[in-house]
Design an enzyme around this catalytic site. Sequence first.
Site, PDB file in Angstrom:
ATOM      1  N   CYS A 163      -0.567   0.272   9.607  1.00 50.95           N
ATOM      2  CA  CYS A 163      -0.761   1.648   9.125  1.00 50.95           C
ATOM      3  C   CYS A 163      -2.184   1.887   8.643  1.00 50.95           C
ATOM      4  O   CYS A 163      -2.811   2.888   8.999  1.00 50.95           O
ATOM      5  CB  CYS A 163       0.257   1.965   8.032  1.00 50.95           C
ATOM      6  SG  CYS A 163       1.939   2.096   8.681  1.00 50.95           S
ATOM      7  N   HIS A 164      -2.696   0.969   7.828  1.00 51.96           N
ATOM      8  CA  HIS A 164      -4.056   1.143   7.315  1.00 51.96           C
ATOM      9  C   HIS A 164      -4.831  -0.165   7.285  1.00 51.96           C
ATOM     10  O   HIS A 164      -5.875  -0.250   6.656  1.00 51.96           O
ATOM     11  CB  HIS A 164      -4.030   1.754   5.901  1.00 51.96           C
ATOM     12  CG  HIS A 164      -3.144   2.958   5.790  1.00 51.96           C
ATOM     13  ND1 HIS A 164      -1.844   2.881   5.342  1.00 51.96           N
ATOM     14  CD2 HIS A 164      -3.355   4.253   6.125  1.00 51.96           C
ATOM     15  CE1 HIS A 164      -1.280   4.089   5.386  1.00 51.96           C
ATOM     16  NE2 HIS A 164      -2.173   4.932   5.865  1.00 51.96           N
ATOM     17  N   GLY A 165      -4.292  -1.198   7.925  1.00 52.78           N
ATOM     18  CA  GLY A 165      -5.061  -2.424   8.100  1.00 52.78           C
ATOM     19  C   GLY A 165      -5.052  -3.405   6.950  1.00 52.78           C
ATOM     20  O   GLY A 165      -6.117  -3.889   6.546  1.00 52.78           O
ATOM     21  N   HIS A 187       0.849  -1.185   0.000  1.00 52.80           N
ATOM     22  CA  HIS A 187       0.000   0.000   0.000  1.00 52.80           C
ATOM     23  C   HIS A 187       0.891   1.242   0.000  1.00 52.80           C
ATOM     24  O   HIS A 187       1.111   1.853  -1.039  1.00 52.80           O
ATOM     25  CB  HIS A 187      -0.957  -0.015   1.202  1.00 52.80           C
ATOM     26  CG  HIS A 187      -1.899   1.149   1.237  1.00 52.80           C
ATOM     27  ND1 HIS A 187      -2.218   1.817   2.400  1.00 52.80           N
ATOM     28  CD2 HIS A 187      -2.592   1.766   0.248  1.00 52.80           C
ATOM     29  CE1 HIS A 187      -3.072   2.787   2.126  1.00 52.80           C
ATOM     30  NE2 HIS A 187      -3.317   2.778   0.833  1.00 52.80           N
TER      31      HIS A 187
END
Length: 205
Positions: free
Chosen positions: A169-171, A150
């Site tokens: 960080c964002h799953g 990502h």
Amino acid sequence: MTEAVENTGAHGQEPSRRDFIYIATGGALAVGGAFTIWPFIDQMNPAADTLALASTEVNIAELEEGQEITVIYRERPHFVRRRTAAEVEAARDVNIAALPDRDARNFNLGDGAPATDENRSAMTAEIAEGVEIEDALRASLLVTSANCTHLGCVPTEGAGDYGAWFCPCHGSHYDTSGRIRRGPAPENLSVPVMTFTSASVLRLG
Ligand code: FES
């Protein structure tokens, strides 16, 4: 030159002496916290011809089942994991058609190779002439980039819905083959070019 790379430790335990895996490399550095964002600063990167020559050798002889280390290859962290039989089985028991990214993302194979576990594991590594190495060991070894696809964070080992790597960080959730299964990451963790140069050494690059 031989340097020690600290084992990240299974499931967050403090490393002990035996958890240190020695690798012979000119560029290996210890890698710290799993939450580190890897800096992408292009102007600090070496020239392309220097990168092209870079390689990292990993001593796999001291890597125990279920153990993982992080090494530096071409200035990027990479996971080297000797998976358990259960982890390999879970990785193989997957419907490839249902994966978010069906490409193996393996530099040892051409584009478009399906993301089977065999196509992601060290079964795809070259074997130097005269070297003998057990299929079970090759199948258990998984080497991938340690940068989430990502935005480049380093995923946490032994976490997430698939018990493998989770990017905080964002799953993003990766499975035991380093394939993205859930979250915003668009691709599987990439697999570098690899060669078994002896029964105990796996060279990246
Ligand atoms: S950087 Fe890993 S989910 Fe965003």
